[in-house]
Design a protein around this motif. Sequence first.
Motif, PDB file in Angstrom:
ATOM      1  N   THR A  89     -67.729 -16.809  51.588  1.00 23.69           N
ATOM      2  CA  THR A  89     -66.500 -16.418  51.193  1.00 23.69           C
ATOM      3  C   THR A  89     -66.423 -14.938  50.294  1.00 23.69           C
ATOM      4  O   THR A  89     -67.315 -15.277  49.256  1.00 23.69           O
ATOM      5  CB  THR A  89     -65.507 -17.507  50.629  1.00 23.69           C
ATOM      6  N   VAL A  90     -65.856 -13.914  50.599  1.00 16.96           N
ATOM      7  CA  VAL A  90     -65.539 -12.690  49.702  1.00 16.96           C
ATOM      8  C   VAL A  90     -64.447 -13.080  48.786  1.00 16.96           C
ATOM      9  O   VAL A  90     -63.325 -13.246  49.003  1.00 16.96           O
ATOM     10  CB  VAL A  90     -65.427 -11.593  50.512  1.00 16.96           C
ATOM     11  N   ARG A  91     -64.861 -13.385  47.590  1.00 16.25           N
ATOM     12  CA  ARG A  91     -63.727 -13.805  46.644  1.00 16.25           C
ATOM     13  C   ARG A  91     -63.095 -12.548  46.220  1.00 16.25           C
ATOM     14  O   ARG A  91     -61.842 -12.598  45.931  1.00 16.25           O
ATOM     15  CB  ARG A  91     -64.378 -14.461  45.128  1.00 16.25           C
ATOM     16  N   ALA A  92     -63.823 -11.538  45.944  1.00 14.92           N
ATOM     17  CA  ALA A  92     -63.104 -10.159  45.777  1.00 14.92           C
ATOM     18  C   ALA A  92     -63.957  -8.803  45.766  1.00 14.92           C
ATOM     19  O   ALA A  92     -65.181  -9.094  45.987  1.00 14.92           O
ATOM     20  CB  ALA A  92     -62.622 -10.119  44.232  1.00 14.92           C
ATOM     21  N   ALA A  93     -63.700  -7.777  46.231  1.00 11.95           N
ATOM     22  CA  ALA A  93     -64.254  -6.513  46.520  1.00 11.95           C
ATOM     23  C   ALA A  93     -63.616  -5.385  45.993  1.00 11.95           C
ATOM     24  O   ALA A  93     -62.396  -5.294  46.264  1.00 11.95           O
ATOM     25  CB  ALA A  93     -64.815  -6.459  47.850  1.00 11.95           C
TER      26      ALA A  93
ATOM     27  N   PHE B 288     -69.381   5.521  51.532  1.00 13.63           N
ATOM     28  CA  PHE B 288     -70.009   4.822  50.551  1.00 13.63           C
ATOM     29  C   PHE B 288     -70.304   3.620  51.477  1.00 13.63           C
ATOM     30  O   PHE B 288     -69.920   3.343  52.327  1.00 13.63           O
ATOM     31  CB  PHE B 288     -69.291   4.579  48.987  1.00 13.63           C
ATOM     32  N   VAL B 289     -71.405   2.661  50.851  1.00 14.39           N
ATOM     33  CA  VAL B 289     -71.565   1.404  51.332  1.00 14.39           C
ATOM     34  C   VAL B 289     -70.684   0.448  51.097  1.00 14.39           C
ATOM     35  O   VAL B 289     -70.065   0.263  49.907  1.00 14.39           O
ATOM     36  CB  VAL B 289     -73.041   1.084  50.818  1.00 14.39           C
ATOM     37  N   ASP B 290     -70.497  -0.764  52.183  1.00  9.59           N
ATOM     38  CA  ASP B 290     -69.789  -1.746  51.687  1.00  9.59           C
ATOM     39  C   ASP B 290     -70.413  -2.653  50.972  1.00  9.59           C
ATOM     40  O   ASP B 290     -71.387  -3.370  51.253  1.00  9.59           O
ATOM     41  CB  ASP B 290     -69.447  -2.581  53.258  1.00  9.59           C
ATOM     42  N   PRO B 291     -69.596  -3.065  49.511  1.00 12.92           N
ATOM     43  CA  PRO B 291     -70.481  -4.040  48.783  1.00 12.92           C
ATOM     44  C   PRO B 291     -70.516  -5.469  49.228  1.00 12.92           C
ATOM     45  O   PRO B 291     -71.565  -6.143  48.831  1.00 12.92           O
ATOM     46  CB  PRO B 291     -69.499  -4.057  47.441  1.00 12.92           C
ATOM     47  N   VAL B 292     -69.676  -5.721  50.112  1.00 15.33           N
ATOM     48  CA  VAL B 292     -70.072  -7.061  50.854  1.00 15.33           C
ATOM     49  C   VAL B 292     -71.232  -7.299  51.353  1.00 15.33           C
ATOM     50  O   VAL B 292     -71.846  -8.289  51.628  1.00 15.33           O
ATOM     51  CB  VAL B 292     -68.573  -7.632  51.528  1.00 15.33           C
TER      52      VAL B 292
END
Length: 217
Positions: A21-25, A182-186
Amino acid sequence: MILSIDTCLAASSVAILDGDTVRAARSEPMTRGHQERIAVIAREVAAEAGVTFVGLTRIAVTVGPGSFTGLRVGLSFAKGLATALSIPCVGVNTLEALAASAPRENGVSGFVAGVLDAKMDQVYLQVFDGGTALMAPDALEVGVAAARLAELWSGGPATLVGSGAPLVAEVLPGATVLTPAFVDPVAIARLAAARPVPTHSPRPLYLRAPYAVAPAA
């Protein structure tokens, strides 16, 4: 619970991944000033996710290639935070993170290359097939990089991701070309989640020497 950090390219980016689960980005586009923003963004993303830093179990950070100054900002912050929390810090190279952010067919990645424009008629290149690296990250002249892609490609769908993708796209007819700034931090967090606990702190990945050199004494 993983916090990912990226300051290698044209943004300061942070994500928090809790299992699947992605909580925030968040990604804030910028080419300079990462050192003033990355800690602030990390705190704000953690608050948005409803977690505190002490609840983290791992830090993920891009180690390059990218901006010499930017990558050191993110790496220093990530290592300092991991040390303070006594949790592992996992390094992820920018090219593999770019490749991992490409769309997947039926949940499976195919032939994907992370390609960054390194200027001076060079690109940074790493190629993957089905998530497996076919080469180590490297700095190559554009023509050499194109030849390497042609050599490694066995036909079928291909995706090139990064600022250098248009420079080598001609060699793979019909390839999907993606040029995120830029890169996706997820994607960074997911790569780090799949790795064993590292035995040492991450180090910068420099594929060539900096342009600037100290004057002779």
